[in-house]
Design an enzyme around this catalytic site. Structure first.
Site, PDB file in Angstrom:
ATOM      1  N   THR A  83      35.037  76.432  -0.964  1.00 51.92           N
ATOM      2  CA  THR A  83      34.706  74.908  -0.469  1.00 51.92           C
ATOM      3  C   THR A  83      34.660  73.875  -1.556  1.00 51.92           C
ATOM      4  O   THR A  83      35.362  72.822  -1.339  1.00 51.92           O
ATOM      5  CB  THR A  83      33.360  74.698   0.417  1.00 51.92           C
ATOM      6  OG1 THR A  83      32.481  75.342  -0.393  1.00 51.92           O
ATOM      7  CG2 THR A  83      33.757  75.824   1.867  1.00 51.92           C
ATOM      8  N   CYS A  84      34.517  74.164  -2.779  1.00 50.86           N
ATOM      9  CA  CYS A  84      34.409  73.128  -3.856  1.00 50.86           C
ATOM     10  C   CYS A  84      35.792  73.021  -4.020  1.00 50.86           C
ATOM     11  O   CYS A  84      36.559  71.760  -4.411  1.00 50.86           O
ATOM     12  CB  CYS A  84      33.895  73.651  -4.996  1.00 50.86           C
ATOM     13  SG  CYS A  84      32.133  73.784  -4.864  1.00 50.86           S
ATOM     14  N   ALA A  85      36.945  73.749  -3.921  1.00 53.01           N
ATOM     15  CA  ALA A  85      38.377  73.556  -4.334  1.00 53.01           C
ATOM     16  C   ALA A  85      39.117  73.332  -2.853  1.00 53.01           C
ATOM     17  O   ALA A  85      40.269  73.249  -3.053  1.00 53.01           O
ATOM     18  CB  ALA A  85      38.713  74.778  -4.879  1.00 53.01           C
TER      19      ALA A  85
END
Length: 120
Positions: A83-85
């Site tokens: 989710t961060c990427a």
């Protein structure tokens, strides 16, 4: 930005088989009541929330842009969301490519288990 997210979601639905609804593709499988309820409530926002942590497209778009990646690994089947990427990683192997409802069920399980991350 909205187009990129839409393409990813539409591509995901193509992989699930747009010729039939997900519930129809899983009709021969014994689903729990929770799985049946989730299939009936499933929306594109669930896929977006699983892959990015957000069930809607932010006003300024995603940064970084959402990405769909494929890994060839016989030991893994469940999708992984980074989710961060804003990356959704799908595994390509004999089990996920089998000519049955296995891929759809794996995606369903991933989306159901990822649903606690974000509400849709």
């Amino acid at each position: 930005m909205r187009v990129v997210a839409g393409i990813i979601c539409c591509g995901f639905l193509v992989n699930l088989g747009t010729d039939k609804e997900l519930g129809d593709r899983l009709k021969d499988r014994e689903l729990t009541e929770a799985e049946k309820d989730f299939v009936n409530a499933l929306r594109l926002g669930h896929i977006l929330a699983f892959a990015t942590g957000s069930s809607t497209i932010p006003a300024m778009g995603f940064n970084p842009n959402p990405k769909l990646s494929f890994s060839h690994d016989e030991a893994k089947v469940h999708p992984i969301a980074h989710t961060c990427a804003n990356e959704l990683q799908l595994f390509v192997n004999n089990r996920t490519l089998a000519n049955n409802d296995e891929f759809e069920y794996i995606i369903l399980a991933g989306l159901m288990n990822g649903a606690v991350f974000s509400t849709v």
